[in-house]
Every structure is written in structure tokens, then in C-alpha cells.
Design a protein around this motif. Structure first.
Motif, PDB file in Angstrom:
ATOM      1  N   GLN A  89       8.684   9.140  -1.022  1.00 27.30           N
ATOM      2  CA  GLN A  89       9.708  10.163  -0.793  1.00 27.30           C
ATOM      3  C   GLN A  89       9.712  11.206  -1.911  1.00 27.30           C
ATOM      4  O   GLN A  89       9.955  12.376  -1.665  1.00 27.30           O
ATOM      5  CB  GLN A  89      11.092   9.525  -0.649  1.00 27.30           C
ATOM      6  CG  GLN A  89      11.257   8.803   0.658  1.00 27.30           C
ATOM      7  CD  GLN A  89      12.576   8.057   0.756  1.00 27.30           C
ATOM      8  OE1 GLN A  89      13.388   8.064  -0.162  1.00 27.30           O
ATOM      9  NE2 GLN A  89      12.785   7.401   1.881  1.00 27.30           N
ATOM     10  N   ARG A  90       9.448  10.758  -3.145  1.00 25.84           N
ATOM     11  CA  ARG A  90       9.395  11.692  -4.280  1.00 25.84           C
ATOM     12  C   ARG A  90       8.227  12.664  -4.120  1.00 25.84           C
ATOM     13  O   ARG A  90       8.307  13.803  -4.531  1.00 25.84           O
ATOM     14  CB  ARG A  90       9.218  10.949  -5.607  1.00 25.84           C
ATOM     15  CG  ARG A  90      10.422  10.223  -6.111  1.00 25.84           C
ATOM     16  CD  ARG A  90      10.154   9.697  -7.514  1.00 25.84           C
ATOM     17  NE  ARG A  90       9.980  10.802  -8.427  1.00 25.84           N
ATOM     18  CZ  ARG A  90      10.977  11.427  -9.058  1.00 25.84           C
ATOM     19  NH1 ARG A  90      12.203  11.042  -8.881  1.00 25.84           N
ATOM     20  NH2 ARG A  90      10.742  12.432  -9.868  1.00 25.84           N
ATOM     21  N   GLY A  91       7.109  12.130  -3.624  1.00 21.40           N
ATOM     22  CA  GLY A  91       5.911  12.941  -3.485  1.00 21.40           C
ATOM     23  C   GLY A  91       5.149  13.100  -4.787  1.00 21.40           C
ATOM     24  O   GLY A  91       4.104  13.715  -4.838  1.00 21.40           O
ATOM     25  N   GLY A  92       5.670  12.525  -5.860  1.00 20.87           N
ATOM     26  CA  GLY A  92       5.023  12.589  -7.168  1.00 20.87           C
ATOM     27  C   GLY A  92       5.809  11.758  -8.153  1.00 20.87           C
ATOM     28  O   GLY A  92       6.903  11.275  -7.849  1.00 20.87           O
ATOM     29  N   GLU A  93       5.253  11.579  -9.319  1.00 27.17           N
ATOM     30  CA  GLU A  93       5.892  10.746 -10.323  1.00 27.17           C
ATOM     31  C   GLU A  93       6.952  11.530 -11.101  1.00 27.17           C
ATOM     32  O   GLU A  93       6.898  12.757 -11.171  1.00 27.17           O
ATOM     33  CB  GLU A  93       4.866  10.147 -11.284  1.00 27.17           C
ATOM     34  CG  GLU A  93       4.161  11.154 -12.161  1.00 27.17           C
ATOM     35  CD  GLU A  93       2.856  11.674 -11.583  1.00 27.17           C
ATOM     36  OE1 GLU A  93       2.049  12.192 -12.367  1.00 27.17           O
ATOM     37  OE2 GLU A  93       2.632  11.584 -10.366  1.00 27.17           O
ATOM     38  N   SER A  94       7.896  10.793 -11.706  1.00 32.60           N
ATOM     39  CA  SER A  94       8.949  11.425 -12.503  1.00 32.60           C
ATOM     40  C   SER A  94       8.532  11.562 -13.965  1.00 32.60           C
ATOM     41  O   SER A  94       9.245  12.148 -14.759  1.00 32.60           O
ATOM     42  CB  SER A  94      10.253  10.619 -12.404  1.00 32.60           C
ATOM     43  OG  SER A  94      10.068   9.313 -12.922  1.00 32.60           O
ATOM     44  N   GLY A  95       7.387  11.028 -14.314  1.00 31.54           N
ATOM     45  CA  GLY A  95       6.872  11.098 -15.678  1.00 31.54           C
ATOM     46  C   GLY A  95       5.650  10.199 -15.769  1.00 31.54           C
ATOM     47  O   GLY A  95       5.214   9.633 -14.767  1.00 31.54           O
ATOM     48  N   SER A  96       5.109  10.061 -16.973  1.00 24.16           N
ATOM     49  CA  SER A  96       3.953   9.176 -17.146  1.00 24.16           C
ATOM     50  C   SER A  96       3.811   8.782 -18.600  1.00 24.16           C
ATOM     51  O   SER A  96       4.314   9.464 -19.491  1.00 24.16           O
ATOM     52  CB  SER A  96       2.674   9.877 -16.671  1.00 24.16           C
ATOM     53  OG  SER A  96       2.353  10.963 -17.528  1.00 24.16           O
ATOM     54  N   GLU A 125       0.862  -1.183   0.000  1.00 23.51           N
ATOM     55  CA  GLU A 125       0.000   0.000   0.000  1.00 23.51           C
ATOM     56  C   GLU A 125       0.895   1.228   0.000  1.00 23.51           C
ATOM     57  O   GLU A 125       1.783   1.352   0.845  1.00 23.51           O
ATOM     58  CB  GLU A 125      -0.887  -0.006   1.240  1.00 23.51           C
ATOM     59  CG  GLU A 125      -1.907   1.118   1.240  1.00 23.51           C
ATOM     60  CD  GLU A 125      -2.816   1.051   2.456  1.00 23.51           C
ATOM     61  OE1 GLU A 125      -2.931   2.092   3.148  1.00 23.51           O
ATOM     62  OE2 GLU A 125      -3.396  -0.014   2.711  1.00 23.51           O
ATOM     63  N   VAL A 126       0.681   2.109  -0.976  1.00 24.32           N
ATOM     64  CA  VAL A 126       1.485   3.327  -1.073  1.00 24.32           C
ATOM     65  C   VAL A 126       0.619   4.538  -0.782  1.00 24.32           C
ATOM     66  O   VAL A 126      -0.577   4.548  -1.081  1.00 24.32           O
ATOM     67  CB  VAL A 126       2.170   3.459  -2.461  1.00 24.32           C
ATOM     68  CG1 VAL A 126       3.167   2.328  -2.664  1.00 24.32           C
ATOM     69  CG2 VAL A 126       1.156   3.480  -3.590  1.00 24.32           C
ATOM     70  N   GLU A 127       1.236   5.540  -0.189  1.00 24.73           N
ATOM     71  CA  GLU A 127       0.503   6.739   0.202  1.00 24.73           C
ATOM     72  C   GLU A 127       0.610   7.796  -0.895  1.00 24.73           C
ATOM     73  O   GLU A 127       1.201   8.860  -0.714  1.00 24.73           O
ATOM     74  CB  GLU A 127       1.034   7.277   1.532  1.00 24.73           C
ATOM     75  CG  GLU A 127       0.099   8.281   2.163  1.00 24.73           C
ATOM     76  CD  GLU A 127       0.535   8.671   3.571  1.00 24.73           C
ATOM     77  OE1 GLU A 127       0.059   9.716   4.032  1.00 24.73           O
ATOM     78  OE2 GLU A 127       1.325   7.946   4.202  1.00 24.73           O
ATOM     79  N   VAL A 128       0.056   7.457  -2.063  1.00 24.98           N
ATOM     80  CA  VAL A 128      -0.064   8.374  -3.196  1.00 24.98           C
ATOM     81  C   VAL A 128      -1.341   8.009  -3.945  1.00 24.98           C
ATOM     82  O   VAL A 128      -1.814   6.875  -3.855  1.00 24.98           O
ATOM     83  CB  VAL A 128       1.158   8.303  -4.157  1.00 24.98           C
ATOM     84  CG1 VAL A 128       2.448   8.739  -3.461  1.00 24.98           C
ATOM     85  CG2 VAL A 128       1.317   6.927  -4.767  1.00 24.98           C
ATOM     86  N   PRO A 129      -1.899   8.935  -4.711  1.00 28.80           N
ATOM     87  CA  PRO A 129      -3.079   8.620  -5.519  1.00 28.80           C
ATOM     88  C   PRO A 129      -2.765   7.536  -6.557  1.00 28.80           C
ATOM     89  O   PRO A 129      -1.612   7.370  -6.972  1.00 28.80           O
ATOM     90  CB  PRO A 129      -3.413   9.944  -6.210  1.00 28.80           C
ATOM     91  CG  PRO A 129      -2.749  10.996  -5.376  1.00 28.80           C
ATOM     92  CD  PRO A 129      -1.525  10.354  -4.806  1.00 28.80           C
ATOM     93  N   VAL A 130      -3.792   6.828  -6.997  1.00 27.15           N
ATOM     94  CA  VAL A 130      -3.601   5.735  -7.957  1.00 27.15           C
ATOM     95  C   VAL A 130      -2.899   6.220  -9.223  1.00 27.15           C
ATOM     96  O   VAL A 130      -2.021   5.531  -9.752  1.00 27.15           O
ATOM     97  CB  VAL A 130      -4.928   5.009  -8.271  1.00 27.15           C
ATOM     98  CG1 VAL A 130      -5.888   5.905  -9.050  1.00 27.15           C
ATOM     99  CG2 VAL A 130      -4.673   3.706  -9.017  1.00 27.15           C
ATOM    100  N   SER A 131      -3.233   7.399  -9.729  1.00 29.03           N
ATOM    101  CA  SER A 131      -2.597   7.879 -10.968  1.00 29.03           C
ATOM    102  C   SER A 131      -1.102   8.128 -10.761  1.00 29.03           C
ATOM    103  O   SER A 131      -0.299   7.876 -11.664  1.00 29.03           O
ATOM    104  CB  SER A 131      -3.287   9.139 -11.491  1.00 29.03           C
ATOM    105  OG  SER A 131      -3.194  10.176 -10.542  1.00 29.03           O
ATOM    106  N   THR A 132      -0.699   8.564  -9.583  1.00 30.64           N
ATOM    107  CA  THR A 132       0.715   8.796  -9.296  1.00 30.64           C
ATOM    108  C   THR A 132       1.478   7.479  -9.267  1.00 30.64           C
ATOM    109  O   THR A 132       2.560   7.356  -9.857  1.00 30.64           O
ATOM    110  CB  THR A 132       0.880   9.545  -7.961  1.00 30.64           C
ATOM    111  OG1 THR A 132       0.182  10.791  -8.041  1.00 30.64           O
ATOM    112  CG2 THR A 132       2.345   9.800  -7.645  1.00 30.64           C
ATOM    113  N   ALA A 133       0.932   6.470  -8.576  1.00 36.20           N
ATOM    114  CA  ALA A 133       1.579   5.153  -8.518  1.00 36.20           C
ATOM    115  C   ALA A 133       1.690   4.548  -9.909  1.00 36.20           C
ATOM    116  O   ALA A 133       2.747   4.054 -10.309  1.00 36.20           O
ATOM    117  CB  ALA A 133       0.806   4.228  -7.586  1.00 36.20           C
ATOM    118  N   TYR A 134       0.598   4.604 -10.661  1.00 33.57           N
ATOM    119  CA  TYR A 134       0.598   4.045 -12.018  1.00 33.57           C
ATOM    120  C   TYR A 134       1.589   4.793 -12.908  1.00 33.57           C
ATOM    121  O   TYR A 134       2.391   4.172 -13.609  1.00 33.57           O
ATOM    122  CB  TYR A 134      -0.810   4.124 -12.622  1.00 33.57           C
ATOM    123  CG  TYR A 134      -0.826   3.740 -14.073  1.00 33.57           C
ATOM    124  CD1 TYR A 134      -0.936   2.414 -14.457  1.00 33.57           C
ATOM    125  CD2 TYR A 134      -0.694   4.705 -15.067  1.00 33.57           C
ATOM    126  CE1 TYR A 134      -0.932   2.054 -15.790  1.00 33.57           C
ATOM    127  CE2 TYR A 134      -0.678   4.356 -16.403  1.00 33.57           C
ATOM    128  CZ  TYR A 134      -0.797   3.025 -16.767  1.00 33.57           C
ATOM    129  OH  TYR A 134      -0.772   2.678 -18.086  1.00 33.57           O
TER     130      TYR A 134
END
Length: 152
Positions: free
Chosen positions: A137-144, A9-18
């Protein structure tokens, strides 16, 4: 063939994890033994790994991809034979369950021994824990990449 299954379980929204998971070239940042992943096109990646001192190169093909839900792949060349799927389940606005299921066919005595003693299971468990740390730790994705790939 050996099946490995792990979820985190990660503490980020589904779109961020994906979105982060679609950044295959970032995998060496959290996957032990992965030296390099080169994205060849939208559905093909070239992998270089070193596990237990054994260096391997192989290519994978994404066979099914639906944004915010799943990515499925299989190997198409090289010494490694595997297929798998990662699923993303929205738990709430800021939490996502990421589940990885992988079928690996051990090749050679070293791989069979590693499978028998649970090395692959432990490695995947560690990789998923490191993915959690990496994305939180990033707090967001590096791309998508939000494209869709449908099974043939």
C-alpha cells in the motif's frame, strides 16, 4: 523452545522490502501486540509489547545483517527469550519472498499455553500478511539502513 516459520511474497523489489524491515520503529504499524520499538543504536532495539493483556519490555541485538539478504537477532534482556532471522529472496524485479524464522522460549504458564494452542504461529502469520499489505500500500519504504553487521 518453539520454532515459528512463515513466508510471504510481496509485490515490491527486494531492496524496498529489506529497507522497510530495517525501520524497526515502524513495526507497530503491522505487528499485532507490539506497542513500541525504540532503536537505541545500529544493532540494539528496545521493545514494548502487550500480548494477552501481559505487558513486556525487552531488548534485542542484531547479530547478523546483510543488505537485501537477511537480518538476524536475539534478545539480550527482559522477560522474553527469542532469536530469529528474516530473509529476503528476490523473485524478479518487482517481487520478493520474505521469510521469518523465529525460536521463542515460552516463559510462564500463559506463554506455554499460547504456544501449545498455536497462538504464536497465528500471530506471526498475521504479522507477515500485514507487512505485505503495509509495504504494498505504501508503494515504497519509509526509510532504510544499509549497514552490515557480521556475526561475532
Amino acid at each position: 523452545m518453539s520454532t515459528v516459520k512463515e513466508s510471504v511474497e510481496v509485490e515490491v523489489p527486494v531492496s524496498t522490502a529489506y529497507n522497510q524491515w530495517t525501520q524497526f520503529e515502524e513495526f507497530p504499524n503491522f505487528m499485532e501486540g507490539v506497542e513500541e520499538v525504540t532503536q537505541l543504536d545500529d544493532v540494539h532495539n528496545h521493545w514494548t509489547t502487550r500480548i494477552g493483556g501481559v505487558r513486556r519490555e525487552f531488548d534485542t541485538e542484531i547479530v547478523d545483517q546483510l543488505p537485501d539478504e537477511r537480518i538476524a537477532w536475539r534478545t539480550i534482556s527482559g522477560d522474553t527469550k527469542q532469536m530469529g532471522m528474516v530473509r529476503f529472496q528476490r523473485l524478479d524485479d518487482t517481487h520478493t519472498r520474505v521469510e521469518l524464522v523465529m525460536d521463542v522460549e515460552p516463559s510462564g504458564v500463559a506463554d506455554k499455553t499460547a504456544t501449545a494452542v498455536g497462538l504464536i504461529d497465528r500471530r506471526v502469520k498475521g504479522d507477515m500478511r500485514r507487512f505485505k499489505e503495509y509495504i504494498e500500500q505504501r508503494g515504497g519504504e519509509s526509510g532504510s539502513w544499509r549497514g552490515r553487521v557480521s556475526p561475532a
